[in-house]
Design a protein around this motif. Structure first.
Motif, PDB file in Angstrom:
ATOM      1  N   PRO A 115      13.063  -9.621 -26.176  1.00 60.12           N
ATOM      2  CA  PRO A 115      13.254 -11.071 -26.104  1.00 60.12           C
ATOM      3  C   PRO A 115      14.598 -11.536 -26.659  1.00 60.12           C
ATOM      4  O   PRO A 115      15.133 -12.553 -26.222  1.00 60.12           O
ATOM      5  CB  PRO A 115      12.084 -11.624 -26.923  1.00 60.12           C
ATOM      6  N   GLU A 116      15.162 -10.793 -27.625  1.00 61.40           N
ATOM      7  CA  GLU A 116      16.378 -11.234 -28.299  1.00 61.40           C
ATOM      8  C   GLU A 116      17.602 -10.391 -27.975  1.00 61.40           C
ATOM      9  O   GLU A 116      18.720 -10.787 -28.325  1.00 61.40           O
ATOM     10  CB  GLU A 116      16.154 -11.232 -29.820  1.00 61.40           C
ATOM     11  N   GLU A 146       9.714  -4.825 -27.823  1.00 62.67           N
ATOM     12  CA  GLU A 146      10.874  -4.353 -27.077  1.00 62.67           C
ATOM     13  C   GLU A 146      10.499  -3.139 -26.206  1.00 62.67           C
ATOM     14  O   GLU A 146       9.566  -2.405 -26.511  1.00 62.67           O
ATOM     15  CB  GLU A 146      12.023  -3.983 -28.018  1.00 62.67           C
ATOM     16  N   THR A 147      11.284  -2.960 -25.144  1.00 63.05           N
ATOM     17  CA  THR A 147      11.037  -1.893 -24.172  1.00 63.05           C
ATOM     18  C   THR A 147      12.251  -0.989 -24.105  1.00 63.05           C
ATOM     19  O   THR A 147      13.390  -1.468 -24.076  1.00 63.05           O
ATOM     20  CB  THR A 147      10.753  -2.474 -22.779  1.00 63.05           C
ATOM     21  N   LEU A 148      11.988   0.306 -24.090  1.00 66.39           N
ATOM     22  CA  LEU A 148      13.046   1.292 -23.901  1.00 66.39           C
ATOM     23  C   LEU A 148      13.021   1.697 -22.426  1.00 66.39           C
ATOM     24  O   LEU A 148      12.017   2.229 -21.925  1.00 66.39           O
ATOM     25  CB  LEU A 148      12.811   2.504 -24.798  1.00 66.39           C
ATOM     26  N   LEU A 149      14.138   1.436 -21.703  1.00 67.08           N
ATOM     27  CA  LEU A 149      14.207   1.648 -20.258  1.00 67.08           C
ATOM     28  C   LEU A 149      15.117   2.835 -19.953  1.00 67.08           C
ATOM     29  O   LEU A 149      16.321   2.797 -20.219  1.00 67.08           O
ATOM     30  CB  LEU A 149      14.722   0.390 -19.565  1.00 67.08           C
ATOM     31  N   GLY A 177      18.083 -10.687 -17.043  1.00 70.46           N
ATOM     32  CA  GLY A 177      17.550 -11.808 -16.286  1.00 70.46           C
ATOM     33  C   GLY A 177      16.081 -11.694 -15.960  1.00 70.46           C
ATOM     34  O   GLY A 177      15.561 -12.522 -15.182  1.00 70.46           O
ATOM     35  N   ALA A 178      15.404 -10.688 -16.488  1.00 70.31           N
ATOM     36  CA  ALA A 178      13.973 -10.541 -16.211  1.00 70.31           C
ATOM     37  C   ALA A 178      13.203 -11.708 -16.823  1.00 70.31           C
ATOM     38  O   ALA A 178      13.468 -12.120 -17.945  1.00 70.31           O
ATOM     39  CB  ALA A 178      13.463  -9.216 -16.772  1.00 70.31           C
ATOM     40  N   PRO A 179      12.243 -12.276 -16.117  1.00 66.87           N
ATOM     41  CA  PRO A 179      11.442 -13.375 -16.668  1.00 66.87           C
ATOM     42  C   PRO A 179      10.609 -12.911 -17.858  1.00 66.87           C
ATOM     43  O   PRO A 179      10.358 -11.713 -18.022  1.00 66.87           O
ATOM     44  CB  PRO A 179      10.560 -13.801 -15.489  1.00 66.87           C
ATOM     45  N   PRO A 180      10.173 -13.832 -18.706  1.00 64.89           N
ATOM     46  CA  PRO A 180       9.412 -13.441 -19.914  1.00 64.89           C
ATOM     47  C   PRO A 180       8.181 -12.605 -19.601  1.00 64.89           C
ATOM     48  O   PRO A 180       7.873 -11.657 -20.333  1.00 64.89           O
ATOM     49  CB  PRO A 180       9.044 -14.790 -20.539  1.00 64.89           C
ATOM     50  N   ASP A 189       5.545  -6.871 -19.722  1.00 56.90           N
ATOM     51  CA  ASP A 189       4.799  -5.891 -18.926  1.00 56.90           C
ATOM     52  C   ASP A 189       5.782  -4.857 -18.396  1.00 56.90           C
ATOM     53  O   ASP A 189       6.633  -5.173 -17.557  1.00 56.90           O
ATOM     54  CB  ASP A 189       4.085  -6.597 -17.764  1.00 56.90           C
ATOM     55  N   PRO A 190       5.710  -3.602 -18.870  1.00 56.51           N
ATOM     56  CA  PRO A 190       6.688  -2.599 -18.408  1.00 56.51           C
ATOM     57  C   PRO A 190       6.616  -2.352 -16.905  1.00 56.51           C
ATOM     58  O   PRO A 190       7.642  -2.085 -16.276  1.00 56.51           O
ATOM     59  CB  PRO A 190       6.316  -1.346 -19.206  1.00 56.51           C
ATOM     60  N   ASP A 191       5.435  -2.443 -16.299  1.00 59.35           N
ATOM     61  CA  ASP A 191       5.327  -2.242 -14.869  1.00 59.35           C
ATOM     62  C   ASP A 191       6.067  -3.344 -14.118  1.00 59.35           C
ATOM     63  O   ASP A 191       6.777  -3.073 -13.139  1.00 59.35           O
ATOM     64  CB  ASP A 191       3.850  -2.221 -14.453  1.00 59.35           C
ATOM     65  N   ALA A 192       5.912  -4.586 -14.566  1.00 61.28           N
ATOM     66  CA  ALA A 192       6.631  -5.693 -13.928  1.00 61.28           C
ATOM     67  C   ALA A 192       8.129  -5.580 -14.176  1.00 61.28           C
ATOM     68  O   ALA A 192       8.944  -5.961 -13.317  1.00 61.28           O
ATOM     69  CB  ALA A 192       6.103  -7.031 -14.448  1.00 61.28           C
ATOM     70  N   LEU A 193       8.527  -5.040 -15.333  1.00 60.32           N
ATOM     71  CA  LEU A 193       9.955  -4.913 -15.641  1.00 60.32           C
ATOM     72  C   LEU A 193      10.640  -3.912 -14.715  1.00 60.32           C
ATOM     73  O   LEU A 193      11.710  -4.204 -14.154  1.00 60.32           O
ATOM     74  CB  LEU A 193      10.135  -4.485 -17.097  1.00 60.32           C
TER      75      LEU A 193
END
Length: 519
Positions: free
Chosen positions: A414-415, A447-450, A477-480, A485-489
């Motif tokens: 988020p930040e 947070e997500t590690l991609l 630019g991914a929506p909140p 949701d990692p699948d949506a990301l």
């Protein structure tokens, strides 16, 4: 009447006597022969032009469906029909049902009604079942209800014996012999010996030998005649059967059947090649999918998602996620140089080895990659590979990462959205001894590690720095709801970088791997 004489000049007799006059009947015959030859040559040129245009259209098709639909369309144009269908042999189309039917000018409901015709009466079914191969006699002409007409494969033999016509030479014998030799080498479209062995129903409504259900379906769908041929390759492989439907009682002429035969010689080989390529790709995809994780593990404190797209020949990119002792989690992405079966096999061996090294030395990612590099040099000395391995502790959100020539992962939250700056190092197998320090990162809650492969960046068509900037922008630019949701990301990032069909295209040489772990 005396023939005219040339005048003498200066008392000199002409050395060349004047030509004798040609009788008018012979002149007219020669003129008629020349006109017939010109018409024949014009007809042949027209046929060759039509075949060239149709085969050029067929050559542009790249899928089996497209090739079969183009074959139906071209056959309808050559035969003067409006509708048709192709029924494939079981197994002719990889990844489909045992028998598949493709229609031209026929909807799914129409094809369903045609399939209710008993197989003993349906021409395409008789060809697929092999019962049409035993037909030897030609059927009646249009309007004679005495069963189907099976086109002969060869011309009937010439009559012999006393009733045979005399073969005595005539004034035009040499010219006729030349035409016969030329016709033997290049059969004329009207020659019956060039006709494919097809099944003709010239008048379905009047043919009482047909099954009543056949006549009922024909009347309901509005076709009055049909012509069916097998789709065989040069080596005898039967792909299926094609049927063209006429609105009125009719049957194709010998010239139309010959043109269709010439066209199908190319069309069947083209379709067979596309089918074999599709089958090889399907087998390669199945093999590759078997070498990748069948399902992502469930680890408390972490949610995982992945996307994978492979190239036409199958590449060497992989991803992995495996539970480790002490409730830890191992995450890996990598790629082997090359493509095809050997690259896929090498990828499978390296992934299996990395899993073993991760269980033994997971807390030290550098040791895991060092062992993998040693194995690669001993077993695959001609190959190199990129790899990135992360040892994660979900409870504390502490992650240790080591990379060998692979793209750095992104932290998406988020930040902040920023890359994890792993130490720049060479791929595995490039140096005599690989070694690079690891980097430690502590993620914040949510947070997500991609992780991703360089194939994702290459598929954009942009330079690497610009493609990475686009990746960073897509993640930022991914929506909140996508960040939660990692699948949506991963879905958002994939379709933002590769919009439309680019995300799912199967003909690109670069593989795409996306692996997301949300803590």
């Amino acid at each position: 009447m005396t023939a005219p004489r040339s005048p003498k000049v200066a008392g000199i007799q002409p050395a060349i006597s004047p030509p004798s006059q040609t009788p008018p009947s012979e002149s007219r015959a020669a003129s008629s022969t020349d006109t017939a030859d010109q018409a024949d040559a014009s007809e042949r040129l027209s046929d060759l032009t039509a075949l060239h245009e149709l085969t050029a259209e067929l050559a542009r098709t790249e899928s089996l469906d497209a090739a079969l639909r183009e074959t139906l369309r071209a056959g309808a144009a050559l035969l003067g029909a409006r509708r048709g269908l192709i029924a494939l042999e079981p197994g002719a189309a990889p990844g489909t049902a045992p028998e598949r039917t493709i229609g031209l000018g026929l909807g799914h409901a129409d094809l369903g009604q045609i399939e209710t015709v008993p197989r003993a009466s349906a021409a395409y079914a008789r060809i697929l079942d092999g019962t049409a191969d035993t037909e030897q006699s030609a059927g009646p002409s249009v309007g004679q209800p005495a069963g189907p007409s099976v086109a002969p494969a060869v011309a009937p033999p010439a009559p012999s014996g006393p009733s045979a016509p005399s073969s005595a030479p005539s004034p035009g014998h040499s010219r006729a012999a030349e035409h016969e030799e030329e016709a033997a080498e290049h059969p004329h479209p009207e020659s019956p010996d060039a006709d494919p062995a097809g099944i003709t129903y010239p008048d379905i409504a009047a043919d009482e030998a047909l099954d009543p259900r056949h006549r009922e379906v024909a009347a309901r769908l509005g076709f009055a005649a049909s012509y069916a041929v097998p789709l065989d390759t040069r080596d005898g492989t039967r792909l299926g059967a094609a049927v063209w439907l006429y609105d009125d009682p009719s049957e194709p002429s010998a010239r139309q059947r010959h043109l269709l035969c010439q066209y199908l010689r190319y069309a069947t080989e083209h379709a067979a090649r596309i089918g074999e390529l599709a089958r090889a790709r399907a087998e390669m995809t199945a093999l590759r999918e078997e070498l990748l994780p069948p399902a992502l593990p469930r680890v408390p404190g972490v949610r995982l998602a992945a996307r994978h797209r492979t190239g036409p020949r199958g590449g060497g990119d992989w991803y992995d996620a495996l539970p480790l002792p002490d409730r830890a989690l191992g995450l890996a992405v990598g790629g082997v140089t090359g493509s095809g079966p050997t690259a896929v096999a090498a990828m499978g061996r390296l992934r299996a080895s990395l899993r073993a090294y991760a269980v033994m030395e997971g807390e030290d990612p550098v040791a895991v990659l060092s062992d993998l590099e040693l194995l690669l040099r001993l077993t695959e000395p001609a190959r190199s590979a990129t790899a990135l391995f992360a040892y994660a502790e979900p409870a504390s959100r502490r992650v240790l990462i080591a990379g060998a020539g692979h793209c750095p992962p992104l932290v998406v939250g988020p930040e902040r959205v920023e890359p994890v700056e792993t130490t720049l190092s060479a791929p595995l197998g490039m140096l005599a001894c690989w070694e690079a320090p690891s980097v430690e990162v502590t993620l914040r809650e949510g947070e997500t590690l991609l992780f991703y492969s360089d194939g994702l960046l290459h598929r954009t068509g942009d330079p690497m720095d610009r493609a990475f900037a686009r990746l960073h922008g897509a993640a930022a630019g991914a929506p909140p709801q996508a960040r939660d949701d990692p699948d949506a990301l991963v879905e958002h990032v994939l379709h933002t970088l590769l919009p439309g069909p680019l995300a799912d295209q199967t003909d690109h040489p670069e593989d795409v791997v996306l692996l997301a772990a949300r803590f």
